[in-house]
Write a protein that holds these residues in place. Structure first.
Motif, mmCIF file in Angstrom:
data_model
loop_
_atom_site.group_PDB
_atom_site.id
_atom_site.type_symbol
_atom_site.label_atom_id
_atom_site.label_comp_id
_atom_site.label_asym_id
_atom_site.label_seq_id
_atom_site.Cartn_x
_atom_site.Cartn_y
_atom_site.Cartn_z
ATOM 1 N N THR A 361 0.896 -1.185 -0.082
ATOM 2 C CA THR A 361 -0.271 -0.068 0.050
ATOM 3 C C THR A 361 0.835 1.092 0.027
ATOM 4 O O THR A 361 2.134 1.107 0.283
ATOM 5 C CB THR A 361 -0.841 0.129 1.266
ATOM 6 O OG1 THR A 361 0.038 0.115 2.285
ATOM 7 C CG2 THR A 361 -2.016 -1.189 1.395
ATOM 8 N N GLY A 362 0.299 2.353 -0.313
ATOM 9 C CA GLY A 362 1.199 3.687 -0.241
ATOM 10 C C GLY A 362 0.484 4.867 -0.814
ATOM 11 O O GLY A 362 -0.910 4.571 -0.917
ATOM 12 N N CYS A 363 0.983 5.871 -0.771
ATOM 13 C CA CYS A 363 0.157 7.204 -0.712
ATOM 14 C C CYS A 363 0.182 7.730 -2.227
ATOM 15 O O CYS A 363 1.090 7.505 -3.065
ATOM 16 C CB CYS A 363 1.144 8.298 -0.219
ATOM 17 S SG CYS A 363 0.243 9.861 -0.360
ATOM 18 N N ARG A 364 -1.281 7.811 -2.613
ATOM 19 C CA ARG A 364 -1.541 8.362 -3.890
ATOM 20 C C ARG A 364 -2.608 9.617 -3.571
ATOM 21 O O ARG A 364 -3.870 9.268 -3.236
ATOM 22 C CB ARG A 364 -2.208 7.457 -4.741
ATOM 23 C CG ARG A 364 -1.387 6.309 -5.343
ATOM 24 C CD ARG A 364 -2.572 5.302 -5.924
ATOM 25 N NE ARG A 364 -2.064 3.969 -5.498
ATOM 26 C CZ ARG A 364 -2.354 3.293 -4.750
ATOM 27 N NH1 ARG A 364 -3.374 3.432 -4.302
ATOM 28 N NH2 ARG A 364 -1.852 1.831 -4.569
ATOM 29 N N TYR A 365 -2.286 10.625 -3.532
ATOM 30 C CA TYR A 365 -3.098 12.063 -3.228
ATOM 31 C C TYR A 365 -4.057 12.162 -4.356
ATOM 32 O O TYR A 365 -3.720 12.128 -5.340
ATOM 33 C CB TYR A 365 -2.331 13.251 -2.704
ATOM 34 C CG TYR A 365 -1.755 13.181 -1.360
ATOM 35 C CD1 TYR A 365 -2.564 12.758 -0.231
ATOM 36 C CD2 TYR A 365 -0.739 13.377 -1.108
ATOM 37 C CE1 TYR A 365 -1.999 12.635 1.085
ATOM 38 C CE2 TYR A 365 0.036 13.478 0.100
ATOM 39 C CZ TYR A 365 -0.481 12.947 1.245
ATOM 40 O OH TYR A 365 -0.071 13.020 2.520
ATOM 41 N N LEU A 366 -5.360 12.520 -3.979
ATOM 42 C CA LEU A 366 -6.288 12.901 -5.020
ATOM 43 C C LEU A 366 -5.810 14.182 -5.326
ATOM 44 O O LEU A 366 -6.165 15.202 -4.648
ATOM 45 C CB LEU A 366 -7.600 12.874 -4.308
ATOM 46 C CG LEU A 366 -8.870 13.420 -5.421
ATOM 47 C CD1 LEU A 366 -9.051 12.608 -6.488
ATOM 48 C CD2 LEU A 366 -10.282 13.508 -4.466
ATOM 49 N N ASP A 367 -5.216 14.426 -6.675
ATOM 50 C CA ASP A 367 -5.216 15.836 -7.294
ATOM 51 C C ASP A 367 -4.619 16.626 -6.128
ATOM 52 O O ASP A 367 -5.326 17.566 -5.640
ATOM 53 C CB ASP A 367 -6.220 16.431 -7.830
ATOM 54 C CG ASP A 367 -6.476 17.737 -8.234
ATOM 55 O OD1 ASP A 367 -5.463 18.136 -8.551
ATOM 56 O OD2 ASP A 367 -7.655 18.747 -8.111
ATOM 57 N N ASP A 368 -3.353 16.630 -5.846
ATOM 58 C CA ASP A 368 -2.625 17.372 -4.731
ATOM 59 C C ASP A 368 -1.232 17.594 -4.927
ATOM 60 O O ASP A 368 -0.543 16.429 -4.838
ATOM 61 C CB ASP A 368 -3.089 16.783 -3.251
ATOM 62 C CG ASP A 368 -3.094 17.787 -2.255
ATOM 63 O OD1 ASP A 368 -1.910 18.302 -2.304
ATOM 64 O OD2 ASP A 368 -3.787 18.089 -1.435
#
Ligand code: 3UK
Length: 505
Positions: A361-368
């Protein structure tokens, strides 16, 4: 762990429907209002999924806001959205119209399912894309469900379709939405739960975190469901509610924050906690005195674990037999972790630096644009300062922004807090740096005393001497303020920025 998944899967089928063949009559959820077996929960989920598709025209990929306390309807709505191929955006019950509006607009949310008791703030939120709002608790959703059939074929989603947007409990700036895939929901069960927690089908999970906080989602729903166990949901879950609930439900696995364990340890003798076998602490650093107090009160070793909304759940923790009191633990099997310097190069063991992790798992920010701050060369930079010891254990120091630089020394507030907490008159403590003409910053401790204790100059002196005897004397708090309570977020975290700004009562 096995973390390879088929290209197409729907996590709701895998986690819920997989239990129907053998455990349909086993309780999935127990709440103050009702008990639902896996069979009954699956039926409710399917009916809600039909309502979403037939009455609101939901199509896969639509984003659905969920707003409610920890109840069986909330869980059923959650799984209904997943099963229909929608994307869940779960929100904290205490959020107000302004914050809800930010999320509704940011995630272009079209649908909402809401506990009728919490409908006010949602109705006031500014949300141009929100077209369908249904409530449960007032009979609306319940009524619509009656007309629908109890079977629903799960949407054939890709393992890498987004199924959840978790908003971070950010302390500053706009909330950030973190995107998670269907397979991520399984990965946290196969990594942390199966390898570290190791639950069994007979387990009864209980705890305080809201389901909108991924700590609660995993600990109270996904982990029990992954082995066909039972989750107990409480509408109120302060330490005073949790203690009798553990006894009443004969709970075996508890999920809550360090401060709650501290408060519960003091009253553990008044309740029958003999059913407990594992207790997970996360959300904030676990100070050693709390670990010791809980061991004394219950005989159990608290299982610390650091997780983050960006990572979905816990990625550093230790199995009970590997616990080192004071350390967070070892990378969860499937994850890698290291301590790096400003340039991203790994530091020698023993040196404090930035924690970097990667795994399923890991970080994927929504449009940021803040994505670039969190992920560097494929490694997630959590914003925490850690030391890794010679044996590979990770020792939490502080949030990187919270390191106190005083007269040239680097001081980690949480270490001073732990030293303060080992004094019998200290109930809670928050340590931050406050500006000082001479030293740049000065270590300042905000202290909640045990009932009856008097916060006078003599106690200030005694606490300072206590800290000097426990840790390097230069770390002692030069300022100590006694307060009635510490400012905390809805997820139980100390709001250090509020302490720094002196915004306390
Ligand atoms: C801090 C910890 C020391 C740390 C979370 C378990 O807390 C969770 O997610 P958040 O996004 O916050 C993440 C940040 O909180 N933290 C959490 N656990 C610990 N610090 N020791 C710990 N054991 O600063 C981290 O970067 O609110 C926790 C599971 C799911 C979660 N979302």
């Amino acid at each position: 762990p096995r973390l390879r998944y088929p290209a197409r899967l729907n996590c709701a089928s895998v986690l819920l429907d997989a239990n129907l063949a053998t455990r349909a009559d086993h309780p999935a959820l127990v709440t103050p209002a009702e008990t639902l077996t896996y069979g009954q929960l699956a039926e409710r989920v399917n009916r809600i999924a039909h309502v979403l598709v037939n009455r609101t025209g939901l199509v896969p990929g639509n984003r659905v806001l969920l707003r409610g306390a920890n109840t069986a309807w909330m869980v059923a709505a959650y799984f209904a959205v997943l099963k229909a191929g929608g994307i869940v955006v779960a929100t904290m019950p205490l959020l107000r119209a302004k914050e809800l509006g930010q999320m509704l607009r940011k995630a272009r949310i079209s649908h909402a399912l809401c506990d009728a008791r919490l409908s006010g703030a949602l109705a006031e939120a500014e949300a141009p894309d929100l077209r369908h709002v249904l409530h449960w608790g007032d009979g609306e959703l319940e009524g619509l469900c009656v007309a629908e059939s109890a079977g629903f074929t799960a949407c054939d989603t890709a393992a890498e379709d987004i199924c959840l947007i978790g908003f971070t409990s950010g302390t500053t700036g706009e909330p950030k939405g973190t995107l998670h895939f269907h397979r991520d929901m399984l990965a946290i069960c196969d990594a942390y739960a199966r390898e570290v927690l190791r639950p069994e089908p007979a387990d009864v999970f209980i705890g305080s975190p809201p389901l909108a906080f991924t700590f609660g989602l995993g600990g109270l729903v996904l982990f029990p469901f992954s082995v066909g166990a039972t989750g107990v949901l409480l509408d109120r879950a302060s330490p005073d509610d949790l203690l009798p609930a553990i006894a009443r439900h004969r709970a075996t696995i508890c999920f809550t924050a360090p401060t709650a364990y501290r408060a519960m340890a003091a009253k553990a003798g008044e309740h029958d906690l003999s059913s407990l076998r594992k207790c997970v602490s996360a959300g904030e650093a676990l100070p050693r005195p709390i670990f010791e107090a809980w061991r004394e009160a219950t005989g159990l070793r608290l299982m610390d674990g650091i997780g983050a909304t960006e990572m979905l759940h816990i990625f550093i923790a230790a199995r009970e037999e590997q616990i080192r009191p004071g350390a967070t633990g070892l990378p969860v099997p499937g994850y890698e972790a290291k301590v790096v310097g400003p340039d991203g190069a790994e530091l020698p063991r023993g040196a404090p630096g930035r924690l970097a992790v990667r795994g399923p798992t890991g970080c994927r920010y929504l449009d940021d644009p803040r994505q670039a701050n969190y992920v560097e060369n494929g490694w997630n930079i959590t914003g925490d300062t850690y030391i890794q010891d010679e044996d590979g254990y990770f020792w939490y120091q502080a949030r990187s922004d919270d390191m106190i630089v005083s007269a040239g020394y680097n001081i980690a507030g949480p270490e001073v807090e732990a030293a303060m907490l080992s004094h019998p008159l200290v109930r809670e403590c928050g340590v931050v740096g406050t500006p000082d003409a001479e030293r740049g910053m000065v270590v300042t401790a905000y202290v909640v005393l045990e009932p009856g204790a008097i916060g006078d100059a003599a106690l200030v002196k005694a606490l300072q001497e206590h800290v000097k005897a426990e840790i390097a004397p230069y770390k002692y708090p030069r300022r100590i303020e006694f307060v009635a309570r510490l400012p905390r977020t809805e997820t139980g975290k100390l709001q250090r920025f509020a302490l720094r700004q002196g915004a306390i009562t």
